[in-house]
Design a protein around this motif. Sequence first.
Motif, short mmCIF file in Angstrom:
data_model
loop_
_atom_site.label_atom_id
_atom_site.label_comp_id
_atom_site.label_asym_id
_atom_site.label_seq_id
_atom_site.Cartn_x
_atom_site.Cartn_y
_atom_site.Cartn_z
N GLY A 279 0.82 -1.21 0.00
CA GLY A 279 0.00 0.00 0.00
C GLY A 279 0.85 1.26 0.00
N VAL B 132 2.12 1.86 -3.42
CA VAL B 132 1.10 2.47 -4.27
C VAL B 132 1.07 3.98 -4.06
CG1 VAL B 132 -1.40 2.68 -4.65
CG2 VAL B 132 -0.35 0.41 -4.45
N SER C 255 -5.22 7.00 -2.47
CA SER C 255 -4.06 6.12 -2.29
C SER C 255 -3.57 6.11 -0.84
CB SER C 255 -2.92 6.51 -3.24
OG SER C 255 -2.35 7.75 -2.92
N ILE D 184 -5.41 3.69 1.48
CA ILE D 184 -5.16 2.25 1.41
C ILE D 184 -4.33 1.78 2.61
CG2 ILE D 184 -4.11 0.38 0.06
CD1 ILE D 184 -4.79 2.15 -2.47
N ARG E 216 -9.61 -1.96 0.47
CA ARG E 216 -9.82 -2.51 -0.86
C ARG E 216 -10.68 -1.58 -1.71
NH1 ARG E 216 -12.04 -8.16 -0.64
NH2 ARG E 216 -13.80 -7.02 0.22
N LEU F 211 -8.54 1.09 -2.97
CA LEU F 211 -7.71 0.59 -4.07
C LEU F 211 -8.49 0.59 -5.38
CD1 LEU F 211 -5.05 -0.68 -5.02
CD2 LEU F 211 -6.00 -2.90 -4.37
N GLU G 83 -7.74 2.66 -8.81
CA GLU G 83 -7.71 2.01 -10.13
C GLU G 83 -8.64 2.73 -11.11
OE1 GLU G 83 -8.26 -2.44 -12.01
OE2 GLU G 83 -9.50 -1.89 -10.28
#
Length: 87
Positions: A16, A19, A46, A49, A73, A76, A80
Amino acid sequence: MGEIKSYKDLLVWQKGIKVVILVYQLVKSFPKEEMYALTSQLKRASVSIPSNIAEGFGRNTDKSFSHFLDISRGSLYEVETQLLIAK
């Protein structure tokens, strides 16, 4: 793997953080007019996360931890989606 003493020992938390670093590097190349829109939203999502993973770990119950993993999640998936939009 050794004993997990901290959320920092969790591989999912470590990924995480990666990311977050990648998102922050990427948004530097975004147009300035996106600074308060997509750039800001991507950064916040981000950061959520690993933050939710850490918070859930600190709650000390499996049910709570599972709930915060679900939230993480969701963040996330949000990142995305925003990256697909940015593309």
